[in-house]
Design a protein around this motif. Structure first.
Motif, PDB file in Angstrom:
ATOM      1  N   LEU A  90       0.822  -1.213   0.000  1.00  0.00           N
ATOM      2  CA  LEU A  90       0.000   0.000   0.000  1.00  0.00           C
ATOM      3  C   LEU A  90       0.857   1.264   0.000  1.00  0.00           C
ATOM      4  O   LEU A  90       0.437   2.301  -0.526  1.00  0.00           O
ATOM      5  N   LYS A  91       2.049   1.199   0.582  1.00  0.00           N
ATOM      6  CA  LYS A  91       2.920   2.370   0.663  1.00  0.00           C
ATOM      7  C   LYS A  91       3.936   2.420  -0.473  1.00  0.00           C
ATOM      8  O   LYS A  91       4.809   3.282  -0.493  1.00  0.00           O
ATOM      9  N   ALA A  92       3.829   1.492  -1.417  1.00  0.00           N
ATOM     10  CA  ALA A  92       4.753   1.484  -2.553  1.00  0.00           C
ATOM     11  C   ALA A  92       4.513   2.705  -3.441  1.00  0.00           C
ATOM     12  O   ALA A  92       3.431   3.300  -3.421  1.00  0.00           O
ATOM     13  N   PRO A  93       5.514   3.102  -4.224  1.00  0.00           N
ATOM     14  CA  PRO A  93       5.348   4.261  -5.110  1.00  0.00           C
ATOM     15  C   PRO A  93       4.141   4.147  -6.037  1.00  0.00           C
ATOM     16  O   PRO A  93       3.509   5.150  -6.363  1.00  0.00           O
ATOM     17  N   GLY A  94       3.807   2.921  -6.456  1.00  0.00           N
ATOM     18  CA  GLY A  94       2.664   2.727  -7.341  1.00  0.00           C
ATOM     19  C   GLY A  94       1.445   2.158  -6.658  1.00  0.00           C
ATOM     20  O   GLY A  94       0.524   1.686  -7.315  1.00  0.00           O
ATOM     21  N   TYR A  95       1.426   2.216  -5.305  1.00  0.00           N
ATOM     22  CA  TYR A  95       0.335   1.655  -4.505  1.00  0.00           C
ATOM     23  C   TYR A  95       0.311   0.135  -4.689  1.00  0.00           C
ATOM     24  O   TYR A  95       1.156  -0.444  -5.365  1.00  0.00           O
ATOM     25  N   LEU A  96      -0.632  -0.526  -4.095  1.00  0.00           N
ATOM     26  CA  LEU A  96      -0.705  -1.989  -4.153  1.00  0.00           C
ATOM     27  C   LEU A  96      -1.444  -2.449  -5.403  1.00  0.00           C
ATOM     28  O   LEU A  96      -2.544  -1.996  -5.695  1.00  0.00           O
ATOM     29  N   ASP A  97      -0.805  -3.356  -6.131  1.00  0.00           N
ATOM     30  CA  ASP A  97      -1.431  -3.982  -7.293  1.00  0.00           C
ATOM     31  C   ASP A  97      -1.239  -5.487  -7.134  1.00  0.00           C
ATOM     32  O   ASP A  97      -0.099  -5.966  -7.046  1.00  0.00           O
ATOM     33  N   GLU A  98      -2.325  -6.230  -7.102  1.00  0.00           N
ATOM     34  CA  GLU A  98      -2.236  -7.672  -6.824  1.00  0.00           C
ATOM     35  C   GLU A  98      -1.503  -8.431  -7.923  1.00  0.00           C
ATOM     36  O   GLU A  98      -1.123  -9.585  -7.735  1.00  0.00           O
ATOM     37  N   ARG A  99      -1.295  -7.807  -9.065  1.00  0.00           N
ATOM     38  CA  ARG A  99      -0.547  -8.452 -10.142  1.00  0.00           C
ATOM     39  C   ARG A  99       0.963  -8.376  -9.935  1.00  0.00           C
ATOM     40  O   ARG A  99       1.731  -9.080 -10.608  1.00  0.00           O
ATOM     41  N   ALA A 100       1.402  -7.511  -9.025  1.00  0.00           N
ATOM     42  CA  ALA A 100       2.828  -7.245  -8.876  1.00  0.00           C
ATOM     43  C   ALA A 100       3.611  -8.442  -8.343  1.00  0.00           C
ATOM     44  O   ALA A 100       4.666  -8.796  -8.876  1.00  0.00           O
ATOM     45  N   ALA A 101       3.130  -9.063  -7.285  1.00  0.00           N
ATOM     46  CA  ALA A 101       3.871 -10.182  -6.686  1.00  0.00           C
ATOM     47  C   ALA A 101       4.039 -11.343  -7.654  1.00  0.00           C
ATOM     48  O   ALA A 101       5.158 -11.885  -7.784  1.00  0.00           O
ATOM     49  N   PRO A 102       2.989 -11.781  -8.379  1.00  0.00           N
ATOM     50  CA  PRO A 102       3.193 -12.855  -9.355  1.00  0.00           C
ATOM     51  C   PRO A 102       4.143 -12.464 -10.480  1.00  0.00           C
ATOM     52  O   PRO A 102       4.935 -13.294 -10.939  1.00  0.00           O
ATOM     53  N   PHE A 103       4.056 -11.208 -10.919  1.00  0.00           N
ATOM     54  CA  PHE A 103       4.960 -10.745 -11.971  1.00  0.00           C
ATOM     55  C   PHE A 103       6.408 -10.842 -11.488  1.00  0.00           C
ATOM     56  O   PHE A 103       7.282 -11.362 -12.198  1.00  0.00           O
ATOM     57  N   ASP A 104       6.667 -10.360 -10.285  1.00  0.00           N
ATOM     58  CA  ASP A 104       8.030 -10.381  -9.747  1.00  0.00           C
ATOM     59  C   ASP A 104       8.516 -11.807  -9.508  1.00  0.00           C
ATOM     60  O   ASP A 104       9.703 -12.107  -9.699  1.00  0.00           O
ATOM     61  N   ALA A 105       7.625 -12.687  -9.086  1.00  0.00           N
ATOM     62  CA  ALA A 105       8.013 -14.074  -8.839  1.00  0.00           C
ATOM     63  C   ALA A 105       8.463 -14.749 -10.130  1.00  0.00           C
ATOM     64  O   ALA A 105       9.473 -15.474 -10.157  1.00  0.00           O
ATOM     65  N   GLU A 106       7.734 -14.538 -11.213  1.00  0.00           N
ATOM     66  CA  GLU A 106       8.119 -15.117 -12.497  1.00  0.00           C
ATOM     67  C   GLU A 106       9.407 -14.480 -13.004  1.00  0.00           C
ATOM     68  O   GLU A 106      10.268 -15.159 -13.580  1.00  0.00           O
ATOM     69  N   LEU A 107       9.558 -13.190 -12.778  1.00  0.00           N
ATOM     70  CA  LEU A 107      10.781 -12.509 -13.179  1.00  0.00           C
ATOM     71  C   LEU A 107      11.987 -13.066 -12.421  1.00  0.00           C
ATOM     72  O   LEU A 107      13.040 -13.330 -13.017  1.00  0.00           O
ATOM     73  N   ALA A 108      11.829 -13.274 -11.117  1.00  0.00           N
ATOM     74  CA  ALA A 108      12.914 -13.840 -10.317  1.00  0.00           C
ATOM     75  C   ALA A 108      13.287 -15.228 -10.824  1.00  0.00           C
ATOM     76  O   ALA A 108      14.466 -15.583 -10.910  1.00  0.00           O
ATOM     77  N   ARG A 109      12.275 -16.023 -11.155  1.00  0.00           N
ATOM     78  CA  ARG A 109      12.547 -17.360 -11.693  1.00  0.00           C
ATOM     79  C   ARG A 109      13.327 -17.266 -12.996  1.00  0.00           C
ATOM     80  O   ARG A 109      14.314 -17.991 -13.212  1.00  0.00           O
ATOM     81  N   ALA A 110      12.900 -16.365 -13.905  1.00  0.00           N
ATOM     82  CA  ALA A 110      13.553 -16.238 -15.208  1.00  0.00           C
ATOM     83  C   ALA A 110      14.997 -15.772 -15.075  1.00  0.00           C
ATOM     84  O   ALA A 110      15.898 -16.309 -15.733  1.00  0.00           O
TER      85      ALA A 110
END
Length: 239
Positions: A157-177
């Motif tokens: 919620l305090k992130a620069p772009g506020y909370l987006d529920e798509r962010a964590a899955p996107f980052d998880a796949e990015l970390a895997r790649a």
């Protein structure tokens, strides 16, 4: 040919003088970035290219010795990209991501190394990023890359772009790649979604994917994954 790469986050807060009292919060990230740059040194490259986000479209070239500064963040601190007098920079300054990269290099013994910088903007399409990476890999017999960029800025919620529920899955796949040196997955990153999630590293990572296309023997390792301040920070190495 690309022989090694280090992927690091590029928040100015990584520089302790900029972070000031909050500096200890990123001590672990700084330590892992130092380890990642050690992989580049072990590869003994003929050329090191730092790739990071820029405000323009790009690709934009920054020759050895190009200066950078953190004065825009309230700190009277300057850096320089590797060895060189900066005469060919034509008055240009490093964008903030490359300035953080230059700072990392200076603190890990690369101050006098042959280093060049490339800035790639958020609007640069995947195909052009891939071409840029292929060009970089062909610049010398042994090329190493320091790739600067952050994942989503929408993790809390305090992130620069506020909370987006798509962010964590996107980052998880990015970390895997990044940890698997999965160039196909990096090539396929959703440009529009990355922009919506305020991902600064999308274009630099796709440049990396293009540079690695000529060396199928590269193996990845994910060294760090966290989201302080609601922003995804990743550190990985390819060698």
């Amino acid at each position: 040919m690309l022989v090694a790469a280090a992927v690091c986050p590029c928040p100015p807060l990584l520089v302790p003088e900029v972070a000031a009292g909050a500096a200890p919060e990123l001590d672990a990230a700084r330590a892992v970035c130092t380890d990642a740059l050690g992989v580049l040194a072990a590869a003994r490259p003929d050329l090191l290219v730092v790739v990071g986000p820029s405000d323009g479209t790009g690709p934009e070239s920054y020759p050895p010795g190009t200066p950078g500064s953190f004065r825009g963040f309230g700190v009277g601190m300057d850096v320089r990209l590797g060895r060189g007098d900066g005469e060919d920079a034509a008055g240009r300054q490093l964008p903030y991501g490359l300035a953080v990269g230059a700072w990392l290099l200076q603190r890990t013994g690369w101050a006098d190394a042959p280093v060049e910088g490339r800035g790639v903007g958020d609007s640069l399409m995947a195909e052009r990023c891939i071409e840029e990476g292929e060009d970089i890999a062909g610049r010398a017999e042994r090329v190493a890359m320091l790739v600067m960029g952050d994942a989503s800025a929408c993790r809390t919620l305090k992130a620069p772009g506020y909370l987006d529920e798509r962010a964590a899955p996107f980052d998880a796949e990015l970390a895997r790649a990044l940890g698997a040196a999965d160039t196909a997955a990096l090539r396929a990153l959703d440009t529009g979604l990355a922009r919506e999630l305020k991902v600064s590293g999308r274009a630099p990572w796709q440049v990396l994917a293009g540079a690695a296309s000529g060396n199928g023997g590269l193996r990845g390792s994910l060294l760090y994954e966290d989201a302080p301040y609601g922003v995804g920070y990743l550190v990985a190495t390819w060698s």
